[in-house]
Design an enzyme around this catalytic site. Structure first.
Site, PDB file in Angstrom:
ATOM      1  N   GLU A 132       8.809 -16.380   2.938  1.00 43.26           N
ATOM      2  CA  GLU A 132       8.388 -17.090   4.149  1.00 43.26           C
ATOM      3  C   GLU A 132       7.898 -18.512   3.848  1.00 43.26           C
ATOM      4  O   GLU A 132       8.371 -19.469   4.441  1.00 43.26           O
ATOM      5  CB  GLU A 132       7.318 -16.285   4.891  1.00 43.26           C
ATOM      6  N   SER A 145       1.617 -13.676   4.951  1.00 41.12           N
ATOM      7  CA  SER A 145       2.788 -12.882   4.541  1.00 41.12           C
ATOM      8  C   SER A 145       3.694 -13.730   3.662  1.00 41.12           C
ATOM      9  O   SER A 145       4.025 -14.853   4.024  1.00 41.12           O
ATOM     10  CB  SER A 145       3.577 -12.427   5.768  1.00 41.12           C
ATOM     11  N   ARG A 204      10.774 -15.911  13.507  1.00 39.39           N
ATOM     12  CA  ARG A 204      10.162 -16.736  12.437  1.00 39.39           C
ATOM     13  C   ARG A 204      11.108 -17.865  11.999  1.00 39.39           C
ATOM     14  O   ARG A 204      11.214 -18.184  10.811  1.00 39.39           O
ATOM     15  CB  ARG A 204       9.808 -15.886  11.212  1.00 39.39           C
TER      16      ARG A 204
HETATM   17  P1  NAP Z   1       1.933  -4.106  10.796  1.00 34.06           P
HETATM   18  O1  NAP Z   1       1.138  -3.816  12.019  1.00 34.06           O
HETATM   19  O2  NAP Z   1       1.623  -3.422   9.525  1.00 34.06           O
HETATM   20  O3  NAP Z   1       3.469  -3.846  11.139  1.00 34.06           O
HETATM   21  C1  NAP Z   1       4.492  -4.188  10.217  1.00 34.06           C
HETATM   22  C2  NAP Z   1       5.534  -5.006  10.927  1.00 34.06           C
HETATM   23  O4  NAP Z   1       6.069  -4.236  11.955  1.00 34.06           O
HETATM   24  C3  NAP Z   1       4.955  -6.230  11.594  1.00 34.06           C
HETATM   25  O5  NAP Z   1       5.087  -7.339  10.783  1.00 34.06           O
HETATM   26  C4  NAP Z   1       5.641  -6.301  12.927  1.00 34.06           C
HETATM   27  O6  NAP Z   1       6.593  -7.323  13.018  1.00 34.06           O
HETATM   28  C5  NAP Z   1       6.370  -5.010  13.083  1.00 34.06           C
HETATM   29  N1  NAP Z   1       5.884  -4.397  14.334  1.00 34.06           N
HETATM   30  C6  NAP Z   1       4.795  -3.631  14.495  1.00 34.06           C
HETATM   31  N2  NAP Z   1       4.703  -3.236  15.779  1.00 34.06           N
HETATM   32  C7  NAP Z   1       5.732  -3.777  16.429  1.00 34.06           C
HETATM   33  C8  NAP Z   1       6.189  -3.741  17.773  1.00 34.06           C
HETATM   34  N3  NAP Z   1       5.522  -3.081  18.713  1.00 34.06           N
HETATM   35  N4  NAP Z   1       7.297  -4.422  18.101  1.00 34.06           N
HETATM   36  C9  NAP Z   1       7.959  -5.116  17.174  1.00 34.06           C
HETATM   37  N5  NAP Z   1       7.588  -5.189  15.889  1.00 34.06           N
HETATM   38  C10 NAP Z   1       6.495  -4.520  15.507  1.00 34.06           C
HETATM   39  O7  NAP Z   1       1.964  -5.675  10.621  1.00 34.06           O
HETATM   40  P2  NAP Z   1       1.047  -6.635   9.774  1.00 34.06           P
HETATM   41  O8  NAP Z   1       1.829  -7.058   8.622  1.00 34.06           O
HETATM   42  O9  NAP Z   1      -0.311  -6.076   9.579  1.00 34.06           O
HETATM   43  O10 NAP Z   1       0.900  -7.866  10.735  1.00 34.06           O
HETATM   44  C11 NAP Z   1       0.352  -7.776  12.036  1.00 34.06           C
HETATM   45  C12 NAP Z   1       0.880  -8.925  12.856  1.00 34.06           C
HETATM   46  O11 NAP Z   1       0.387 -10.167  12.364  1.00 34.06           O
HETATM   47  C13 NAP Z   1       2.383  -9.022  12.814  1.00 34.06           C
HETATM   48  O12 NAP Z   1       2.834  -9.439  14.076  1.00 34.06           O
HETATM   49  C14 NAP Z   1       2.637 -10.061  11.767  1.00 34.06           C
HETATM   50  O13 NAP Z   1       3.850 -10.743  11.962  1.00 34.06           O
HETATM   51  C15 NAP Z   1       1.461 -10.983  11.954  1.00 34.06           C
HETATM   52  N6  NAP Z   1       1.069 -11.657  10.726  1.00 34.06           N
HETATM   53  C16 NAP Z   1       1.785 -12.681  10.230  1.00 34.06           C
HETATM   54  C17 NAP Z   1       1.380 -13.305   9.066  1.00 34.06           C
HETATM   55  C18 NAP Z   1       2.120 -14.418   8.447  1.00 34.06           C
HETATM   56  O14 NAP Z   1       1.679 -14.961   7.456  1.00 34.06           O
HETATM   57  N7  NAP Z   1       3.239 -14.799   8.977  1.00 34.06           N
HETATM   58  C19 NAP Z   1       0.258 -12.897   8.417  1.00 34.06           C
HETATM   59  C20 NAP Z   1      -0.437 -11.858   8.937  1.00 34.06           C
HETATM   60  C21 NAP Z   1      -0.020 -11.232  10.074  1.00 34.06           C
HETATM   61  P3  NAP Z   1       6.238  -8.802  13.486  1.00 34.06           P
HETATM   62  O15 NAP Z   1       5.907  -9.511  12.251  1.00 34.06           O
HETATM   63  O16 NAP Z   1       7.528  -9.240  14.055  1.00 34.06           O
HETATM   64  O17 NAP Z   1       5.150  -8.771  14.462  1.00 34.06           O
END
Ligand code: NAP
Length: 326
Positions: free
Chosen positions: A313, A211, A137
């Site tokens: 963020e 996020s 990020r």
């Molecule tokens: P989640 O599935 O509840 O998991 C929590 C965090 O764990 C995630 O943010 C993810 O990091 C990490 N994670 C889960 N599985 C992983 C794996 N196999 N390898 C490495 N890291 C892992 O996550 P969530 O918050 O619902 O989000 C789902 C995805 O959408 C994530 O990738 C998240 O980054 C992305 N997202 C981003 C935003 C934003 O505003 N930036 C908003 C919504 C969702 P990572 O973040 O590194 O993937």
């Protein structure tokens, strides 16, 4: 805005000593209550060009192209590389800045080069991916607070490539379904909808920047201390993902909830999304100061329980090249 128009606007501001801020789609930005006293450039340049070279599709999109329409087009064409990044609001030009990522993919994996206009010189530069300093990020543009405007991004995509699925939740959603780009896109959109992470009219949780905090990536010794604190309080282990260089990524949403902040909690006109602990929601009628005060409260609670300081963020709208306001 074409590059010439952008140059003209920047020269106008430089000549008058007027600070310049850049606004993309506005989906990941906080506007200070006092506004911004300067020139705000809303990037609206459109256009996409694709060429095939060395077995890859090189797709160049202008910074003002809407991100999700671009992803949808690549999926329709059968070009692999962006499918897991479906449903993210905003414009193309913002994606390299914080190396947007989701569901096991990050945009840096598909970027070949980023074209930027330097504020100081008015020069256009093409920065190859290797020189963009991409990290989790993060990018050199963001880290070094470079005073540049992203004008276009070139993606290297794989024609007829199979989708890349490297995320357990997405893997589960795809069980028994076709493994093609369109199905992956649909599954990602459904997952995001379930977490109020798409802009759905009528969903009260949609008033967020996604996020609000970045998942902390810590050296192993600091991570061990977080786990020790969790154990001491009788909490389950904090979900962890080892990263290159001996670092460990922790789930920020888990830290927020286990620090005692429930999804849906509300403090006045702001609070947490009822669908996702990492999304701070504005219920309307409030101020950015209220939102930031609530964010500070979340940060303080997480730090008190786990000893980790979450970082924000979204950035506050402010002058290019300067440190973000607190
Ligand atoms: P989640 O599935 O509840 O998991 C929590 C965090 O764990 C995630 O943010 C993810 O990091 C990490 N994670 C889960 N599985 C992983 C794996 N196999 N390898 C490495 N890291 C892992 O996550 P969530 O918050 O619902 O989000 C789902 C995805 O959408 C994530 O990738 C998240 O980054 C992305 N997202 C981003 C935003 C934003 O505003 N930036 C908003 C919504 C969702 P990572 O973040 O590194 O993937």
């Amino acid at each position: 805005m074409r590059v010439e128009g952008l140059r003209e606007a920047l020269a106008w501001a430089r000549g008058r000593g007027v600070p310049v801020a850049v606004l993309g789609g506005g989906s990941n930005v906080l506007v200070p209550d006092q506004g911004f006293d300067g020139l705000v450039l809303a990037i609206r340049s459109r256009g996409r060009v694709a060429e095939t070279r060395g077995g890859q599709v090189l797709l160049t999109a202008q910074a003002g192209e809407p991100w999700d329409a671009l992803v949808a087009a690549t999926v329709r064409e059968g070009w692999q590389g962006l499918e897991c990044l479906s449903g993210i609001p905003g414009l193309v030009g913002a994606t390299p800045l914080q190396n947007v990522g989701a569901y096991g993919q990050e945009v840096a994996q598909a970027i070949a080069a980023v074209e930027v206009l330097e504020l100081a010189s008015g020069e256009l530069r093409t920065v190859p991916a290797a020189a963009c300093g991409f990290a989790y990020r993060d990018s050199a543009f963001k880290r070094e607070r470079q005073a540049v405007v992203v004008t276009a991004v070139t993606f290297a995509l794989t024609p007829s490539g199979p989708p890349r699925v490297a995320y357990a939740e997405l893997e589960r959603a795809l069980e028994g379904r076709a493994r093609d780009l369109a199905t992956v896109r649909e599954a990602v959109l459904a997952l995001r909808r379930g977490k109020s992470m798409v802009l759905a009219e009528g969903d009260p949780n949609r008033r967020s920047v996604g996020s609000f905090f970045v998942n902390p990536v810590l050296p192993a010794a600091e991570e061990a201390e977080v786990q020790r604190r969790a154990r001491e309080r009788g909490l389950p282990p904090v979900p962890r993902w080892p990263q290159p260089g001996g670092l460990v990524k922790l789930a920020a949403g888990f830290l927020v909830e286990r620090a005692g902040l429930e999804k849906g909690v509300r403090v006045g006109r702001v609070g947490l999304s009822s669908a996702h602990a990492l999304a701070l929601v504005h219920h309307g009628g409030g101020s950015t100061a209220e939102l930031l005060a609530f964010a500070a409260e979340v940060t303080a609670r997480v730090e008190a329980v786990f000893g980790v300081r979450l970082t924000r963020e979204p950035q506050l709208l402010g002058p290019l090249g300067s440190a973000p306001a607190a």
